[in-house]
Design a protein around this motif. Structure first.
Motif, PDB file in Angstrom:
ATOM      1  N   ARG A  45       0.817  -1.210   0.000  1.00  0.00           N
ATOM      2  CA  ARG A  45       0.000   0.000   0.000  1.00  0.00           C
ATOM      3  C   ARG A  45       0.853   1.263   0.000  1.00  0.00           C
ATOM      4  O   ARG A  45       0.374   2.346   0.289  1.00  0.00           O
ATOM      5  CB  ARG A  45      -0.960  -0.019   1.197  1.00  0.00           C
ATOM      6  N   ASP A  69      -1.054  -3.666   9.905  1.00  0.00           N
ATOM      7  CA  ASP A  69      -1.281  -3.825   8.483  1.00  0.00           C
ATOM      8  C   ASP A  69      -2.107  -5.068   8.186  1.00  0.00           C
ATOM      9  O   ASP A  69      -3.033  -5.046   7.381  1.00  0.00           O
ATOM     10  CB  ASP A  69       0.054  -3.887   7.739  1.00  0.00           C
ATOM     11  N   HIS A  70      -1.788  -6.190   8.858  1.00  0.00           N
ATOM     12  CA  HIS A  70      -2.485  -7.438   8.575  1.00  0.00           C
ATOM     13  C   HIS A  70      -3.736  -7.624   9.432  1.00  0.00           C
ATOM     14  O   HIS A  70      -4.706  -8.241   8.995  1.00  0.00           O
ATOM     15  CB  HIS A  70      -1.536  -8.624   8.787  1.00  0.00           C
ATOM     16  N   ASP A  71      -3.732  -7.102  10.648  1.00  0.00           N
ATOM     17  CA  ASP A  71      -4.861  -7.315  11.548  1.00  0.00           C
ATOM     18  C   ASP A  71      -5.974  -6.288  11.364  1.00  0.00           C
ATOM     19  O   ASP A  71      -7.115  -6.557  11.723  1.00  0.00           O
ATOM     20  CB  ASP A  71      -4.388  -7.284  13.014  1.00  0.00           C
ATOM     21  N   CYS A  72      -5.643  -5.139  10.836  1.00  0.00           N
ATOM     22  CA  CYS A  72      -6.635  -4.063  10.761  1.00  0.00           C
ATOM     23  C   CYS A  72      -7.226  -3.861   9.379  1.00  0.00           C
ATOM     24  O   CYS A  72      -8.339  -3.362   9.249  1.00  0.00           O
ATOM     25  CB  CYS A  72      -6.013  -2.733  11.211  1.00  0.00           C
ATOM     26  N   GLY A  73      -6.478  -4.199   8.345  1.00  0.00           N
ATOM     27  CA  GLY A  73      -6.946  -3.831   7.016  1.00  0.00           C
ATOM     28  C   GLY A  73      -6.873  -2.325   6.848  1.00  0.00           C
ATOM     29  O   GLY A  73      -6.145  -1.618   7.542  1.00  0.00           O
ATOM     30  N   MET A  74      -7.658  -1.806   5.945  1.00  0.00           N
ATOM     31  CA  MET A  74      -7.616  -0.380   5.638  1.00  0.00           C
ATOM     32  C   MET A  74      -8.983   0.242   5.880  1.00  0.00           C
ATOM     33  O   MET A  74      -9.984  -0.230   5.343  1.00  0.00           O
ATOM     34  CB  MET A  74      -7.182  -0.167   4.180  1.00  0.00           C
ATOM     35  N   ARG A 128     -10.899   0.203   8.538  1.00  0.00           N
ATOM     36  CA  ARG A 128     -11.870  -0.640   9.236  1.00  0.00           C
ATOM     37  C   ARG A 128     -11.807  -0.487  10.751  1.00  0.00           C
ATOM     38  O   ARG A 128     -12.803  -0.726  11.427  1.00  0.00           O
ATOM     39  CB  ARG A 128     -11.636  -2.131   8.901  1.00  0.00           C
ATOM     40  N   GLU A 157      -9.252 -16.736   9.509  1.00  0.00           N
ATOM     41  CA  GLU A 157      -9.459 -15.315   9.776  1.00  0.00           C
ATOM     42  C   GLU A 157     -10.945 -14.982   9.651  1.00  0.00           C
ATOM     43  O   GLU A 157     -11.612 -15.391   8.694  1.00  0.00           O
ATOM     44  CB  GLU A 157      -8.651 -14.475   8.794  1.00  0.00           C
ATOM     45  N   THR A 171      -5.241 -12.573  12.630  1.00  0.00           N
ATOM     46  CA  THR A 171      -4.164 -13.398  12.082  1.00  0.00           C
ATOM     47  C   THR A 171      -3.469 -14.154  13.202  1.00  0.00           C
ATOM     48  O   THR A 171      -3.542 -13.778  14.372  1.00  0.00           O
ATOM     49  CB  THR A 171      -3.136 -12.531  11.336  1.00  0.00           C
TER      50      THR A 171
END
Length: 261
Positions: free
Chosen positions: A74, A150-155, A157, A209, A226
């Motif tokens: 990103r 980055d992996h646990d939250c997303g964008m 959200r 997930e 994750t």
């Protein structure tokens, strides 16, 4: 003890340089950038106007401005967003090929302490001799109960406080305005923190997930994010985690990290 060192292939670097680099970033992100000295690294985030996480950032002080350690997939989107905010500021924003390394189980030379938690170890922009893998570091981070935004939250959200940014030195509540500040400050001030990311322990492989965490009364307590065998990060309702919990019929235990106390 010899430090374990790994390259994070999923992280990349953005250079923000020029006379107005620090003031531009200071007005956008959750962290104080004006007092950042060369070689120092701070943890922060770029939020949406409603206050949700868009990008987590490690901000590195440099003589010519700031370096941003961001999610590699990103990075281009972040550069485009920063260009929108640049306006007439004397700033150059560009991708750099500099690799990102982490080191733990001892502090290696040339690494700056991870600003989130001392036990995480350190970070480095630039080449280093790898002795471990990114997966090894992910297991170390998860064992300490630290989310991977980055992996646990997303964008767009998750609110940063739900991802424990307020407990991991990711928000400077004493600085001036930043994008999304109103919601973030209100959540902290009013104590309306109903959900947080916490690790859960279990037997066997990680649930998929998005799998629901349920109370004994079959009420939804949260969802799995994750993880790996035996442990995963979950976004949990704080008012529903004191009793027995299950995921896919398996019992799970909430592991409260030390920094939460």
């Amino acid at each position: 003890m010899t430090a374990r060192i790994a390259r994070l292939e999923d992280r990349a670097v953005v250079a923000v340089t020029g006379p107005d680099a620090r003031s531009l970033m200071h007005g956008l992100v959750t962290q104080d950038v004006l007092t950042l000295v060369p070689g120092e690294v701070r943890f922060g985030a770029f939020l949406s106007p409603p206050g949700r996480l868009m990008w987590d950032l490690f901000l590195w002080g440099a003589e010519d401005g700031v370096r941003l350690d961001v999610a590699a997939d990103r990075r281009d989107a972040l550069i485009a967003r920063l260009m929108m905010h640049r306006l007439r500021a004397q700033v150059t924003i560009a991708a750099e090929a500099t690799p990102v390394f982490v080191g733990w189980d001892g502090m290696a030379d040339g690494f700056a302490p991870d600003p989130r938690l001392g036990a995480l170890g350190g970070r480095r922009l630039g080449e280093a001799a790898a002795t471990a893998t990114a997966e090894d570091f992910a297991a170390h981070r998860l064992a300490l109960g630290v989310p991977d935004p980055d992996h646990d939250c997303g964008m767009d959200r998750t609110y940063p406080i739900e991802a424990n940014f307020d407990l991991l030195n990711g928000i400077d509540f004493g600085k001036g305005c930043f994008v999304g500040q109103e919601t973030t400050s209100r959540m902290k001030r009013r104590g309306t923190i109903k959900t947080r990311m916490l690790p859960i322990g279990f037997e066997g492989p990680a649930p998929v997930e998005g799998a629901e965490v349920l109370t004994a009364a079959e009420l939804r307590a949260g969802q799995v994010l994750t993880g790996g065998p035996g442990r995963a990060m979950a976004l949990l309702r704080l008012d529903r985690i004191d009793g027995p919990l299950t995921v896919d019929g398996r019992p799970v235990t909430v592991e409260r990290p030390d920094y939460l106390d």
